[in-house]
Design a protein around this motif. Structure first.
Motif, PDB file in Angstrom:
ATOM      1  N   GLU A  96       0.830  -1.057  -0.063  1.00 39.19           N
ATOM      2  CA  GLU A  96      -0.090   0.075  -0.025  1.00 39.19           C
ATOM      3  C   GLU A  96       0.735   1.297  -0.021  1.00 39.19           C
ATOM      4  O   GLU A  96       1.742   1.274   0.600  1.00 39.19           O
ATOM      5  CB  GLU A  96      -0.939   0.022   1.204  1.00 39.19           C
ATOM      6  CG  GLU A  96      -1.986  -1.193   1.419  1.00 39.19           C
ATOM      7  CD  GLU A  96      -3.210  -0.909   0.373  1.00 39.19           C
ATOM      8  OE1 GLU A  96      -3.324   0.104   0.084  1.00 39.19           O
ATOM      9  OE2 GLU A  96      -3.307  -2.272  -0.069  1.00 39.19           O
ATOM     10  N   ASN A  97       0.489   2.042  -0.851  1.00 41.08           N
ATOM     11  CA  ASN A  97       1.149   3.555  -0.922  1.00 41.08           C
ATOM     12  C   ASN A  97       0.284   4.537  -0.323  1.00 41.08           C
ATOM     13  O   ASN A  97      -0.917   4.771  -1.027  1.00 41.08           O
ATOM     14  CB  ASN A  97       1.712   3.838  -2.248  1.00 41.08           C
ATOM     15  CG  ASN A  97       2.817   3.028  -2.690  1.00 41.08           C
ATOM     16  OD1 ASN A  97       3.967   2.841  -2.136  1.00 41.08           O
ATOM     17  ND2 ASN A  97       2.694   2.033  -3.583  1.00 41.08           N
ATOM     18  N   ILE A  98       0.796   5.082   0.708  1.00 46.41           N
ATOM     19  CA  ILE A  98      -0.187   6.256   1.505  1.00 46.41           C
ATOM     20  C   ILE A  98       0.654   7.416   1.379  1.00 46.41           C
ATOM     21  O   ILE A  98       1.955   7.374   1.548  1.00 46.41           O
ATOM     22  CB  ILE A  98      -0.328   5.763   2.937  1.00 46.41           C
ATOM     23  CG1 ILE A  98      -0.906   4.244   2.966  1.00 46.41           C
ATOM     24  CG2 ILE A  98      -1.049   6.885   3.609  1.00 46.41           C
ATOM     25  CD1 ILE A  98      -1.022   3.777   4.173  1.00 46.41           C
ATOM     26  N   GLU A  99      -0.048   8.629   1.234  1.00 44.27           N
ATOM     27  CA  GLU A  99       0.348   9.909   1.334  1.00 44.27           C
ATOM     28  C   GLU A  99      -0.107  10.760   2.403  1.00 44.27           C
ATOM     29  O   GLU A  99      -0.910  10.818   2.183  1.00 44.27           O
ATOM     30  CB  GLU A  99       0.450  10.657  -0.185  1.00 44.27           C
ATOM     31  CG  GLU A  99       1.116  11.958  -0.120  1.00 44.27           C
ATOM     32  CD  GLU A  99       1.297  12.640  -1.567  1.00 44.27           C
ATOM     33  OE1 GLU A  99       0.632  13.769  -1.498  1.00 44.27           O
ATOM     34  OE2 GLU A  99       1.843  12.429  -2.231  1.00 44.27           O
ATOM     35  N   GLU A 113       5.516  10.293   1.805  1.00 43.02           N
ATOM     36  CA  GLU A 113       5.058   8.940   1.397  1.00 43.02           C
ATOM     37  C   GLU A 113       5.490   7.824   2.263  1.00 43.02           C
ATOM     38  O   GLU A 113       6.526   7.884   2.979  1.00 43.02           O
ATOM     39  CB  GLU A 113       5.856   8.626   0.040  1.00 43.02           C
ATOM     40  CG  GLU A 113       5.652   9.940  -0.973  1.00 43.02           C
ATOM     41  CD  GLU A 113       6.652  11.017  -1.038  1.00 43.02           C
ATOM     42  OE1 GLU A 113       7.662  10.842  -0.025  1.00 43.02           O
ATOM     43  OE2 GLU A 113       6.854  11.999  -1.705  1.00 43.02           O
TER      44      GLU A 113
END
Length: 187
Positions: free
Chosen positions: A121-124, A177
């Motif tokens: 999962e990529n979260i910003e 990020e």
């Protein structure tokens, strides 16, 4: 040891959740091991710890854990490289350890774990305040990993605060990020 961390399901299977000290008690055998970021530093210091984790699992035991992986904090890393270069004429170790997904998969396979599955999962998270970033990092336990005396000084804090204010004025926020990889496997 803390009894609240030991759980049994309706079948009587024992689980230990998120307590590294309990993990390495040699007499313990568990059916499942679930680690939510507890292995971040442990695995960076010694990938052979996978063998120890494998050994405490019962036959057909389940292993699930999360790690911060390589694409985490890219913008912050660039910002601090610029600050360090300006203040110290070179970079300081400030971030990490971040794990390389293929290397982790390889270590799991090398230590006989089966059916390795990875989800990323990529979260910003957008920040308007450097102090809020510092506070969140401290609460997450990801600050000061390298335990070296920080070479920060008034010039560093002044430059950091100034640069963050410029960036926030220009972009309305600083993006942070976070790449979270969840690994599951079986013994």
């Amino acid at each position: 040891s803390d009894e609240r961390l030991k759980l049994k399901n309706s079948s009587g299977n024992e689980f230990i959740i998120n307590d590294i000290d309990l993990i390495f008690e040699k007499e313990k055998k568990v059916d499942a091991l679930i680690c939510n970021f507890d292995l971040q530093i442990l695995l960076a210091n010694n990938a052979k710890n996978f063998k120890n984790l494998y050994e405490i699992l019962n036959k057909n035991g389940f292993f699930c854990f999360n790690l911060l992986t390589l694409n985490s904090f890219r913008t912050l890393q660039k910002i601090f490289l610029e600050i360090d270069d300006h203040v110290f004429n070179g970079a300081q170790l400030r971030f990490g350890p971040f794990h390389n997904i293929p290397n982790v998969i390889s270590e799991l396979n090398n230590n006989n774990f089966k059916d390795v599955v990875v989800s990323t999962e990529n979260i910003e998270v957008n920040y308007k305040s450097l102090n809020k970033i510092r506070k969140d990092f401290k609460e997450l336990g990801i600050s000061n990993y390298y335990k070296e005396k920080s070479r920060t000084n008034k010039k560093f804090y002044k430059k950091t605060t100034s640069l963050f204010k410029e960036l926030v004025a220009k972009h309305d926020y600083i993006p942070v990020e976070i790449e979270i990889s969840t690994f599951t496997s079986w013994k």
